[in-house]
Design a protein around this motif. Structure first.
Motif, mmCIF file in Angstrom:
data_model
loop_
_atom_site.group_PDB
_atom_site.id
_atom_site.type_symbol
_atom_site.label_atom_id
_atom_site.label_comp_id
_atom_site.label_asym_id
_atom_site.label_seq_id
_atom_site.Cartn_x
_atom_site.Cartn_y
_atom_site.Cartn_z
ATOM 1 N N ASP A 123 -13.532 12.780 14.052
ATOM 2 C CA ASP A 123 -12.227 12.392 12.709
ATOM 3 C C ASP A 123 -13.229 11.395 12.930
ATOM 4 O OD1 ASP A 123 -10.845 13.835 14.384
ATOM 5 O OD2 ASP A 123 -9.430 12.111 15.600
ATOM 6 N N MET A 124 -12.871 10.787 11.219
ATOM 7 C CA MET A 124 -13.560 9.922 10.283
ATOM 8 C C MET A 124 -11.846 9.452 9.366
ATOM 9 S SD MET A 124 -16.029 12.169 7.568
ATOM 10 C CE MET A 124 -16.595 10.861 7.040
ATOM 11 N N THR A 125 -12.028 8.307 9.299
ATOM 12 C CA THR A 125 -10.975 7.449 8.557
ATOM 13 C C THR A 125 -11.955 6.910 6.914
ATOM 14 O OG1 THR A 125 -10.253 6.741 10.037
ATOM 15 C CG2 THR A 125 -9.217 5.491 8.667
ATOM 16 N N LEU A 126 -11.368 7.084 6.047
ATOM 17 C CA LEU A 126 -11.629 6.387 4.356
ATOM 18 C C LEU A 126 -11.186 5.350 4.401
ATOM 19 C CD1 LEU A 126 -12.674 10.007 3.324
ATOM 20 C CD2 LEU A 126 -14.014 8.703 4.209
ATOM 21 N N HIS A 127 -11.786 4.108 4.309
ATOM 22 C CA HIS A 127 -11.178 2.711 3.784
ATOM 23 C C HIS A 127 -11.047 2.593 2.078
ATOM 24 C CE1 HIS A 127 -10.180 1.827 7.969
ATOM 25 N NE2 HIS A 127 -11.565 2.158 8.055
ATOM 26 N N TYR A 128 -10.058 2.573 1.436
ATOM 27 C CA TYR A 128 -9.836 1.885 0.451
ATOM 28 C C TYR A 128 -9.135 0.763 -0.198
ATOM 29 C CZ TYR A 128 -11.972 6.705 -0.312
ATOM 30 O OH TYR A 128 -12.483 7.592 -0.007
ATOM 31 N N THR A 129 -8.640 0.063 -1.298
ATOM 32 C CA THR A 129 -7.927 -0.587 -1.747
ATOM 33 C C THR A 129 -7.276 -0.712 -2.889
ATOM 34 O OG1 THR A 129 -9.544 -2.507 -0.049
ATOM 35 C CG2 THR A 129 -8.595 -3.115 -1.631
ATOM 36 N N LEU A 130 -6.477 -1.483 -3.444
ATOM 37 C CA LEU A 130 -5.382 -0.946 -4.236
ATOM 38 C C LEU A 130 -4.839 -2.278 -4.398
ATOM 39 C CD1 LEU A 130 -3.535 0.701 -6.140
ATOM 40 C CD2 LEU A 130 -2.056 0.998 -4.422
ATOM 41 N N ARG A 131 -5.324 -2.673 -6.379
ATOM 42 C CA ARG A 131 -4.903 -3.940 -6.684
ATOM 43 C C ARG A 131 -4.325 -3.666 -7.560
ATOM 44 N NH1 ARG A 131 -8.252 -9.270 -5.245
ATOM 45 N NH2 ARG A 131 -9.289 -8.503 -2.901
ATOM 46 N N LEU A 132 -3.279 -4.459 -8.656
ATOM 47 C CA LEU A 132 -3.224 -5.160 -9.713
ATOM 48 C C LEU A 132 -4.482 -5.372 -10.729
ATOM 49 C CD1 LEU A 132 0.881 -6.145 -9.468
ATOM 50 C CD2 LEU A 132 0.011 -3.806 -10.428
ATOM 51 N N VAL A 133 -4.375 -4.604 -11.718
ATOM 52 C CA VAL A 133 -5.568 -5.153 -13.062
ATOM 53 C C VAL A 133 -4.637 -5.723 -13.868
ATOM 54 C CG1 VAL A 133 -7.511 -4.679 -12.075
ATOM 55 C CG2 VAL A 133 -6.096 -3.043 -12.871
ATOM 56 N N GLY A 134 -5.116 -6.699 -14.694
ATOM 57 C CA GLY A 134 -4.668 -6.651 -16.150
ATOM 58 C C GLY A 134 -5.209 -5.678 -16.864
ATOM 59 N N ASN A 135 -4.161 -4.989 -17.949
ATOM 60 C CA ASN A 135 -5.224 -3.703 -19.061
ATOM 61 C C ASN A 135 -5.303 -4.992 -20.027
ATOM 62 O OD1 ASN A 135 -2.532 -3.855 -20.158
ATOM 63 N ND2 ASN A 135 -1.377 -2.402 -19.531
ATOM 64 N N GLY A 136 -5.066 -6.216 -20.925
ATOM 65 C CA GLY A 136 -5.250 -6.530 -21.762
ATOM 66 C C GLY A 136 -4.461 -6.927 -22.421
ATOM 67 N N GLY A 182 -4.492 -8.943 -8.485
ATOM 68 C CA GLY A 182 -3.755 -9.050 -7.549
ATOM 69 C C GLY A 182 -4.262 -9.016 -6.704
ATOM 70 N N GLU A 183 -3.509 -9.798 -5.613
ATOM 71 C CA GLU A 183 -3.546 -9.146 -3.384
ATOM 72 C C GLU A 183 -4.278 -7.619 -3.533
ATOM 73 O OE1 GLU A 183 -3.846 -11.765 -1.168
ATOM 74 O OE2 GLU A 183 -3.858 -12.724 -3.670
ATOM 75 N N PRO A 184 -5.198 -7.756 -2.195
ATOM 76 C CA PRO A 184 -5.318 -5.986 -2.439
ATOM 77 C C PRO A 184 -4.272 -5.324 -1.239
ATOM 78 C CG PRO A 184 -7.315 -8.266 -0.880
ATOM 79 C CD PRO A 184 -6.382 -9.255 -1.997
ATOM 80 N N HIS A 185 -4.155 -4.830 -1.048
ATOM 81 C CA HIS A 185 -3.571 -3.789 -0.460
ATOM 82 C C HIS A 185 -4.470 -2.349 0.382
ATOM 83 C CE1 HIS A 185 -0.072 -5.508 -2.009
ATOM 84 N NE2 HIS A 185 -0.969 -5.967 -2.755
ATOM 85 N N PRO A 186 -4.605 -2.579 1.583
ATOM 86 C CA PRO A 186 -5.437 -1.309 2.301
ATOM 87 C C PRO A 186 -4.698 -0.344 2.230
ATOM 88 C CG PRO A 186 -5.372 -3.282 3.375
ATOM 89 C CD PRO A 186 -4.360 -3.802 1.976
ATOM 90 N N PHE A 187 -5.365 0.805 1.756
ATOM 91 C CA PHE A 187 -4.939 1.979 2.632
ATOM 92 C C PHE A 187 -6.165 2.752 2.867
ATOM 93 C CE2 PHE A 187 -5.759 3.113 -1.704
ATOM 94 C CZ PHE A 187 -6.320 4.183 -1.966
ATOM 95 N N ARG A 242 -7.211 1.181 -19.083
ATOM 96 C CA ARG A 242 -7.940 0.517 -19.552
ATOM 97 C C ARG A 242 -9.230 1.513 -20.111
ATOM 98 N NH1 ARG A 242 -9.431 -1.728 -14.508
ATOM 99 N NH2 ARG A 242 -11.319 -3.081 -15.876
ATOM 100 N N GLU A 243 -8.493 1.810 -21.749
ATOM 101 C CA GLU A 243 -9.345 2.680 -21.737
ATOM 102 C C GLU A 243 -10.442 4.416 -20.955
ATOM 103 O OE1 GLU A 243 -12.600 0.203 -23.127
ATOM 104 O OE2 GLU A 243 -11.090 -0.619 -24.681
ATOM 105 N N GLY A 244 -9.402 4.565 -19.761
ATOM 106 C CA GLY A 244 -9.543 5.217 -18.709
ATOM 107 C C GLY A 244 -9.924 4.849 -17.636
ATOM 108 N N ARG A 245 -10.121 3.127 -17.404
ATOM 109 C CA ARG A 245 -11.111 3.012 -16.327
ATOM 110 C C ARG A 245 -9.844 2.901 -14.733
ATOM 111 N NH1 ARG A 245 -12.675 -0.557 -19.748
ATOM 112 N NH2 ARG A 245 -11.727 -1.716 -18.710
ATOM 113 N N SER A 246 -8.476 2.620 -15.676
ATOM 114 C CA SER A 246 -8.011 2.530 -14.098
ATOM 115 C C SER A 246 -6.763 3.441 -14.463
ATOM 116 C CB SER A 246 -7.336 1.065 -14.163
ATOM 117 O OG SER A 246 -8.192 0.116 -13.782
ATOM 118 N N PHE A 247 -5.861 3.194 -13.496
ATOM 119 C CA PHE A 247 -4.949 4.244 -14.062
ATOM 120 C C PHE A 247 -3.392 3.553 -13.669
ATOM 121 C CE2 PHE A 247 -7.183 5.561 -10.090
ATOM 122 C CZ PHE A 247 -6.996 6.853 -9.666
ATOM 123 N N ALA A 248 -2.268 4.275 -14.791
ATOM 124 C CA ALA A 248 -1.665 3.707 -15.606
ATOM 125 C C ALA A 248 -0.141 3.145 -14.581
ATOM 126 C CB ALA A 248 -0.943 4.841 -17.062
ATOM 127 N N ALA A 249 0.299 2.099 -14.966
ATOM 128 C CA ALA A 249 1.700 2.395 -14.219
ATOM 129 C C ALA A 249 2.261 1.702 -15.425
ATOM 130 C CB ALA A 249 1.720 0.494 -13.409
#
Length: 186
Positions: free
Chosen positions: A154-167, A71-76, A113-120
């Motif tokens: 101060d430090m800012t850590l940047h991440y991106t969250l996306r939906l991925v298919g789980n098969g 899916g589309e990227p969602h930064p946080f 995804r066999e432990g590689r992603s977070f469950a929805a």
């Protein structure tokens, strides 16, 4: 599909309170409540807005997920404040411990995804959530990410969250996930 993800902090603040309640049955109106806590050593504070975030993801068309496989990227961001590399020894006044040099982030939550992603969870099916850092390193639930250099201030850590298919076959609907994170200093 509407997606909500909630990030919750599990460590890195200066104090945690672990409530333990001990109930007694003597006279009515009498009782004892005991609270315990833990003071930990931390190089940085965590900006309050970073500690508990909700990320609302716009509906994602199934066709786009099928074409792009994600899916589309969602930064946080996780914003660390007042970082100090020096460490005075609390047990020996005037003596210092070795300076803080590194930070390590671990994201954790239910796996897919066999432990590689977070469950929805929810009405949708066929999707999981995945997190990448600014360098493109993938987060695996429960596994620490690469060490990051720690800097004063101060430090800012940047991440991106996306939906991925789980098969599994894609089924439209709303879903949500809860992801915790832990910050460790070395």
């Amino acid at each position: 599909m509407k997606t909500f993800i909630r990030l919750a902090i599990t460590s890195s603040l200066a104090m945690f309170i672990n409530p333990c309640v001990f109930a007694q049955t003597p006279a009515q109106g009498d009782g004892v409540v005991t609270l315990g806590g833990e003071v930990i050593d931390s190089a940085c504070g965590l900006e309050l807005a970073s500690a508990d975030q909700s990320i609302e993801m716009a509906p994602e068309p199934i066709g786009r997920l099928l074409r792009n496989t994600r899916g589309e990227p969602h930064p946080f961001q996780l914003r660390l404040v007042n970082c100090s590399l020096s460490r005075p020894d609390p047990l020996r006044p005037g003596v210092s411990l070795p300076d803080w040099q590194h930070l390590q982030v671990t994201f954790d939550g239910p796996r897919d995804r066999e432990g590689r992603s977070f469950a929805a969870f929810g009405n949708s099916e066929g999707v999981a959530l995945h997190i990448w850092d600014a360098a493109g390193q993938e987060s695996v639930p429960g596994e620490p990410m690469a060490l990051l250099p720690l800097a004063e201030g101060d430090m800012t850590l940047h991440y991106t969250l996306r939906l991925v298919g789980n098969g599994l076959p894609l089924v439209p609907g709303a879903h949500l996930a809860a992801v915790r994170f832990k910050l460790e200093y070395f």
